[in-house]
Motif scaffolding. Structure first.
Motif, PDB file in Angstrom:
ATOM      1  N   LEU A  46       0.836  -1.210   0.000  1.00  3.85           N
ATOM      2  CA  LEU A  46       0.000   0.000   0.000  1.00  3.85           C
ATOM      3  C   LEU A  46       0.870   1.258   0.000  1.00  3.85           C
ATOM      4  O   LEU A  46       1.994   1.256   0.499  1.00  3.85           O
ATOM      5  CB  LEU A  46      -0.924  -0.005   1.226  1.00  3.85           C
ATOM      6  CG  LEU A  46      -2.003  -1.102   1.202  1.00  3.85           C
ATOM      7  CD1 LEU A  46      -2.757  -1.136   2.522  1.00  3.85           C
ATOM      8  CD2 LEU A  46      -2.985  -0.880   0.045  1.00  3.85           C
ATOM      9  N   PRO A  47       0.337   2.349  -0.581  1.00  3.65           N
ATOM     10  CA  PRO A  47       1.121   3.576  -0.774  1.00  3.65           C
ATOM     11  C   PRO A  47       1.605   4.230   0.534  1.00  3.65           C
ATOM     12  O   PRO A  47       1.156   3.903   1.626  1.00  3.65           O
ATOM     13  CB  PRO A  47       0.163   4.504  -1.509  1.00  3.65           C
ATOM     14  CG  PRO A  47      -0.906   3.662  -2.062  1.00  3.65           C
ATOM     15  CD  PRO A  47      -1.008   2.461  -1.179  1.00  3.65           C
ATOM     16  N   ALA A 254      10.946   1.389  -1.551  1.00  4.83           N
ATOM     17  CA  ALA A 254      11.514   2.008  -2.752  1.00  4.83           C
ATOM     18  C   ALA A 254      12.157   3.365  -2.464  1.00  4.83           C
ATOM     19  O   ALA A 254      12.866   3.906  -3.308  1.00  4.83           O
ATOM     20  CB  ALA A 254      10.434   2.179  -3.820  1.00  4.83           C
ATOM     21  N   VAL A 255      11.902   3.913  -1.262  1.00  2.87           N
ATOM     22  CA  VAL A 255      12.420   5.251  -0.928  1.00  2.87           C
ATOM     23  C   VAL A 255      13.835   5.161  -0.368  1.00  2.87           C
ATOM     24  O   VAL A 255      14.663   6.017  -0.586  1.00  2.87           O
ATOM     25  CB  VAL A 255      11.480   5.954   0.087  1.00  2.87           C
ATOM     26  CG1 VAL A 255      12.039   7.311   0.501  1.00  2.87           C
ATOM     27  CG2 VAL A 255      10.086   6.122  -0.495  1.00  2.87           C
TER      28      VAL A 255
ATOM     29  N   MET B  56      11.145  13.503 -10.663  1.00  4.72           N
ATOM     30  CA  MET B  56      11.126  13.062  -9.258  1.00  4.72           C
ATOM     31  C   MET B  56       9.788  13.384  -8.606  1.00  4.72           C
ATOM     32  O   MET B  56       9.312  12.623  -7.766  1.00  4.72           O
ATOM     33  CB  MET B  56      12.307  13.666  -8.504  1.00  4.72           C
ATOM     34  CG  MET B  56      13.638  13.065  -8.972  1.00  4.72           C
ATOM     35  SD  MET B  56      14.988  13.318  -7.802  1.00  4.72           S
ATOM     36  CE  MET B  56      15.341  15.019  -8.109  1.00  4.72           C
ATOM     37  N   GLN B  57       9.184  14.515  -8.993  1.00  2.51           N
ATOM     38  CA  GLN B  57       7.842  14.828  -8.473  1.00  2.51           C
ATOM     39  C   GLN B  57       6.878  13.703  -8.862  1.00  2.51           C
ATOM     40  O   GLN B  57       6.089  13.231  -8.048  1.00  2.51           O
ATOM     41  CB  GLN B  57       7.322  16.154  -9.053  1.00  2.51           C
ATOM     42  CG  GLN B  57       8.134  17.397  -8.710  1.00  2.51           C
ATOM     43  CD  GLN B  57       7.870  17.932  -7.304  1.00  2.51           C
ATOM     44  OE1 GLN B  57       7.403  17.209  -6.451  1.00  2.51           O
ATOM     45  NE2 GLN B  57       8.220  19.185  -7.072  1.00  2.51           N
ATOM     46  N   ARG B  58       6.962  13.284 -10.137  1.00  2.00           N
ATOM     47  CA  ARG B  58       6.084  12.202 -10.601  1.00  2.00           C
ATOM     48  C   ARG B  58       6.381  10.896  -9.874  1.00  2.00           C
ATOM     49  O   ARG B  58       5.475  10.142  -9.532  1.00  2.00           O
ATOM     50  CB  ARG B  58       6.251  11.985 -12.114  1.00  2.00           C
ATOM     51  CG  ARG B  58       5.393  12.888 -12.977  1.00  2.00           C
ATOM     52  CD  ARG B  58       5.356  12.387 -14.420  1.00  2.00           C
ATOM     53  NE  ARG B  58       6.687  12.250 -14.998  1.00  2.00           N
ATOM     54  CZ  ARG B  58       7.352  13.226 -15.612  1.00  2.00           C
ATOM     55  NH1 ARG B  58       6.805  14.420 -15.763  1.00  2.00           N
ATOM     56  NH2 ARG B  58       8.557  13.015 -16.099  1.00  2.00           N
ATOM     57  N   THR B  65       0.209   6.241  -5.031  1.00  2.00           N
ATOM     58  CA  THR B  65      -0.989   5.622  -5.622  1.00  2.00           C
ATOM     59  C   THR B  65      -0.873   4.100  -5.572  1.00  2.00           C
ATOM     60  O   THR B  65       0.229   3.549  -5.659  1.00  2.00           O
ATOM     61  CB  THR B  65      -1.160   6.028  -7.106  1.00  2.00           C
ATOM     62  OG1 THR B  65      -0.095   5.443  -7.863  1.00  2.00           O
ATOM     63  CG2 THR B  65      -1.140   7.541  -7.281  1.00  2.00           C
ATOM     64  N   ILE B  66      -2.032   3.447  -5.447  1.00  2.00           N
ATOM     65  CA  ILE B  66      -2.043   1.980  -5.366  1.00  2.00           C
ATOM     66  C   ILE B  66      -1.493   1.344  -6.638  1.00  2.00           C
ATOM     67  O   ILE B  66      -0.708   0.394  -6.586  1.00  2.00           O
ATOM     68  CB  ILE B  66      -3.475   1.464  -5.076  1.00  2.00           C
ATOM     69  CG1 ILE B  66      -3.846   1.831  -3.625  1.00  2.00           C
ATOM     70  CG2 ILE B  66      -3.571  -0.053  -5.289  1.00  2.00           C
ATOM     71  CD1 ILE B  66      -5.013   1.083  -3.055  1.00  2.00           C
ATOM     72  N   ASN B  67      -1.854   1.909  -7.788  1.00  2.00           N
ATOM     73  CA  ASN B  67      -1.453   1.266  -9.042  1.00  2.00           C
ATOM     74  C   ASN B  67       0.021   1.403  -9.369  1.00  2.00           C
ATOM     75  O   ASN B  67       0.622   0.510  -9.948  1.00  2.00           O
ATOM     76  CB  ASN B  67      -2.278   1.816 -10.211  1.00  2.00           C
ATOM     77  CG  ASN B  67      -3.692   1.283 -10.165  1.00  2.00           C
ATOM     78  OD1 ASN B  67      -3.942   0.244  -9.542  1.00  2.00           O
ATOM     79  ND2 ASN B  67      -4.622   1.979 -10.795  1.00  2.00           N
ATOM     80  N   GLU B  68       0.597   2.556  -9.020  1.00  2.00           N
ATOM     81  CA  GLU B  68       1.995   2.790  -9.384  1.00  2.00           C
ATOM     82  C   GLU B  68       2.960   2.536  -8.225  1.00  2.00           C
ATOM     83  O   GLU B  68       4.169   2.646  -8.388  1.00  2.00           O
ATOM     84  CB  GLU B  68       2.186   4.234  -9.886  1.00  2.00           C
ATOM     85  CG  GLU B  68       1.436   4.561 -11.151  1.00  2.00           C
ATOM     86  CD  GLU B  68       1.898   3.721 -12.341  1.00  2.00           C
ATOM     87  OE1 GLU B  68       3.098   3.407 -12.404  1.00  2.00           O
ATOM     88  OE2 GLU B  68       1.037   3.359 -13.170  1.00  2.00           O
TER      89      GLU B  68
END
Lengths: 408, 408
Positions: A46-47, A254-255, B56-58, B65-68
Motif C-alpha cells: 500500500l502507498p 523504494a524510498v 522526481m515529483q512524478r 498511488t495503489i497502481n503505481e
C-alpha cells in the motif's frame, strides 16, 4: 594479477527472491491468463503516508531553487530527522541518546551488511538457525566464516531456533563475540519477550559481546510483553546496536531510508588491549563509504513522525495484521502447525504430508496459482516449512485462502 | 569479547571537510558580520535540471498511488535508467555493454569504497600521489595496507603525480594489481590524454591488473584529446571498471545517484587458479549490501538524458567552467603556477612565498574572508598547494578575486 576475494568465491551466487521469481515467470509463460495470488511478499503493497509524499514533493522543489538547493549532506544524516528519532526513543522507550549515536541509513540492509566489517575477523559471530540469509551471507563475505559443510559454515555459531524452541533463538552454549538478533524474527514472525531478551543482554554484558538487534518489524508488535526496542532492557546501551527500517511499516522500500543507533557506551577492544568506542568505528565506516542519504528520502522519513503519519502507519500495519490473522485462522482451521503472524506480518507454517518446501511451493503455484515462500531459502533445516505474508491485497488473500481450503 | 577491526584503528579519524568547516566556523564566530567568499566547494551550487525535478515529483506521486506504488526495486537498478546509460555509451563513446554490466549506485563514493572489497587483500593497490583521500582511506579500511610511515602506507604503491609530472600520474615502476585512476583528476583538475591513457590500458592488459577509473568529472572535458570514458581505448573492457557520478555536473549531490560499469570481459583469478568474472563478484556485493537505489533518485537520473536536460547540464557546466577560467586568469596574472581548470572545475595552484597550506588557508580566511582548500588534506607532499573551485557564485567569485588581487 587481480586475485578475487576468496570470501566472494565461497559464497554461492543464488539469491532466493530471484529463485522464486524465475519459477513464477515460468508459470506465467505457461499460463498467461491464470490469476496469480501473491501471498509471500516481503514488503508493503500500500502507498506511502500522505505527509511523507508532501514532504518529499517539497524536498524535490527545494533542490530546484537557488535558495533551498543543497549539495552533499552530512554523512550521518540531517539533524531534522535525527531529532525526530531521538524524540521517539525518549517518548516510546524512555531512553535518551546523544545526537552522534543516530546514523540515518539508506535502509537496514546496507547497515546490517556492513556492521561486521568494523569488528575483527577473529571474532565469532552467532546467527539464529532460522533468520534472514542476509546476515549469514554478509558475515561470510566480510571474512568471518570458514568452510561450508552441510549448509553450515565453520567459525559461525548457529543458535538453535526451530520448532522445538517455538522458533525463538536459544542463548549460545559457547562464548560468542557478536550476536545477530532479529525481533520480531524476520523469517518466522516469532518474537522474544522482554524477560527473555533481558537474558541476552545479560549474556552479552557478561561475555563483552555485541548484539546487533534488527528491530525492523517493531511496529507490528501487539503483545505488550515484547519490547519495541532493545534499549527498553536495562544495560542494553552497553551491548547493543539497534537497526531500524521505515520499509516494513511505512511503505518505504523504494524510498530507501532507515537508521541505526550506536550508543556511545559500546566498546570494542584493540589487539593492543585498549578499549575504543564502537561509535567511532562505525562513524569512520559511514564517513568513508557513503556521502549521506538522499535529502528527499530523509525529508520523507522526517514526515513519518507527524501525528497524521502515525495514524496512517498504524492503519497500514492493521491492514497487514488483519491479513495475517486471516492466514493464521485458515491455516489453523486446516490443522497446520502455525507460528508468527501475531506480532509480525509473517506466518510460518509446517508443510503437511512431509513435502519438501520447493515441491509444496510448486504445487501451490501450479495447481492453485498461489505464491508463498519456501522454507528452504532460509536454510536447509527449514525444508518442511513455508511462509505466507500479510503484505498482500485483502481480496486476493481471501480468494487464495478459499482456494486452499477447497483443495486440501 | 568484541575486537575492533584493526584497519579501523590504524586509519586516523580526521575528515578534511570537517577540518575546514571547524576553522570556518571559528572565523564566523569571531567575525559574525563579515562576508565569506567560498571558492573551494566540491559540488555544484546551482539547482537541478528541470526535467529531473519534474520526474522526481512524478516518482513521489507514483509511490502515493495503489497502481503505481513500488516496493523493493532491482538491486542493480531499474531498466528504465540502465537503458539510457547504455544508449549514452553507444552514442558518445561507440561502446556497447550487456545490461548486466551497469550497476546503478547511490553515488560514486560507495562504489569506489566497496570496490577493493571484491579483490584479495594480498593484491597490491596503486594510487596516484595526489588524488582524493577517499581511495586511500577505504583501501586501508578494506585491509590492503600495512603500516603508516611519514604519511604513506606500506603495501600501497603511490604513483608519482606532482609538479614534475604536471600532476599527471606516472605508470607504476613495479607490478601492481589494482590501479585507481581519476580522470580528470578529482584533486588537481589535470587530465590524462587519450594517447597516454592507452599506455595504462596496455600496462593493465600486460600485468592482468584492474583499473578502477573514476570518470566523475567527464562532463567538464573540453579538450578533444581527453577521453570521456576509458572504454574509448581499445582493450579497456578487459581491464577497467568505470565509475560515474551525476553529482558533479547535474547537481545530484543531495539526490544520491550514479552508476558503475563492470564489463563481462573482466576476470579475476581464484587461489585455485581459476578465472571468475569480476562482474559476478560485484553483483554479489551489490545484491548483499544494498536493496537498490531510491526509485525517486533513479527517476531523476533517467530524466537527465532528455535533450532539454542535456542542454541544461551543459549550461551548468559552462557556468562553473567560466568561473574556473576567471580563477585561472587571475592566478596566472598574479604570477602563480596554476594547474587544472581547463577540463575540470578545480584549479590547483602553488602557494607563493613558501607558506604551508593551512597557513595560507588561514591567511585567506582571516585577512580576506576567502575559503579555499589547503593542499595538505590531499597528502603531506601537497602542503605547498591550494585548490579553488568553479563551483561558486559568479559575483562572489569576482569580488573574491578582486580582493586577492588588491592584497597580493
Amino acid at each position: 594479477m587481480v586475485l578475487a576475494n576468496e570470501n566472494y568465491i565461497k559464497l554461492s551466487d543464488s539469491h532466493y527472491i530471484e529463485d522464486i521469481e524465475k519459477r513464477v515467470n515460468a508459470y506465467k509463460i505457461l499460463h498467461p491468463n491464470e490469476k496469480i495470488y501473491r501471498i509471500g511478499a516481503i514488503s508493503p503493497s500500500l502507498p506511502l503516508p500522505l505527509d511523507a509524499v508532501k514532504s518529499m514533493q517539497r524536498a524535490v522543489e527545494d533542490l530546484s531553487t537557488i535558495n533551498e538547493f543543497r549539495g552533499y549532506g552530512p554523512a550521518q544524516g540531517y539533524d531534522f530527522l535525527i531529532d525526530k528519532i531521538l524524540k521517539e526513543y525518549r517518548s516510546n522507550f524512555a531512553v535518551s541518546f546523544e545526537k552522534e549515536c543516530v546514523f540515518v541509513s539508506s535502509g537496514s540492509t546496507t547497515d546490517l551488511a556492513n556492521i561486521t566489517n568494523i569488528v575483527s575477523s577473529d571474532n565469532i559471530v552467532a546467527i539464529a538457525d532460522t533468520i534472514d540469509p542476509a546476515y549469514e551471507n554478509t558475515t561470510v563475505l566480510n571474512g568471518h566464516a570458514g568452510k561450508l559443510k552441510n549448509g553450515k559454515w565453520s567459525n559461525l555459531v548457529y543458535l538453535q531456533c526451530n520448532e522445538s524452541t517455538n522458533f525463538l533463538p536459544q542463548l549460545p552454549t559457547e562464548r560468542v563475540d557478536v550476536i545477530f538478533l532479529s525481533n520480531p524474527n524476520n523469517v518466522t514472525g516469532t518474537a522474544i519477550k522482554r524477560s527473555d531478551l533481558k537474558r541476552w543482554v545479560d549474556y552479552a554484558a557478561e561475555n563483552e559481546s555485541l548484539i546487533i538487534y534488527d528491530a525492523s518489524f517493531q511496529a507490528f508488535i501487539k503483545d505488550e510483553n515484547i519490547p519495541g526496542s532493545i534499549y527498553e532492557i536495562k544495560g542494553a546501551k552497553k551491548v547493543a546496536i539497534e537497526i531500524r527500517s521505515f520499509s516494513k511499516d511505512a511503505s518505504f522500500a523504494a524510498v530507501r531510508c532507515g537508521f541505526t543507533i550506536v550508543p556511545n557506551e559500546l566498546q570494542a577492544c584493540t589487539f593492543g588491549g585498549k578499549y575504543v568506542p564502537i561509535n567511532r568505528l562505525w562513524k569512520k565506516l559511514i564517513q568513508n563509504y557513503t556521502n549521506g542519504v538522499s535529502y528527499i528520502s530523509q525529508r520523507g522519513a522526517e514526515a513519518l513522525f507527524t501525528r497524521k503519519s502515525k495514524t496512517e502507519i498504524s492503519e497500514l500495519v492493521n491492514y497487514y495484521m488483519i491479513n495475517a490473522s486471516l492466514i493464521r485462522e485458515e491455516l489453523n482451521a486446516m490443522g497446520y502447525r502455525v507460528f508468527g503472524g501475531q506480532n509480525s506480518p509473517y506466518i510460518w507454517f509446517k508443510i503437511p504430508n512431509s513435502n519438501t518446501s520447493w515441491k509444496f511451493f510448486l504445487h501451490l503455484l501450479h495447481d492453485l496459482g498461489i505464491v508463498g515462500t519456501p522454507g528452504i531459502v532460509f536454510g536447509p533445516e527449514n525444508d518442511r516449512y513455508m511462509r505466507f505474508s500479510g503484505y498482500c491485497n485483502r481480496n486476493d488473500l481471501i480468494a487464495a485462502l478459499k482456494i486452499m481450503k477447497n483443495n486440501f
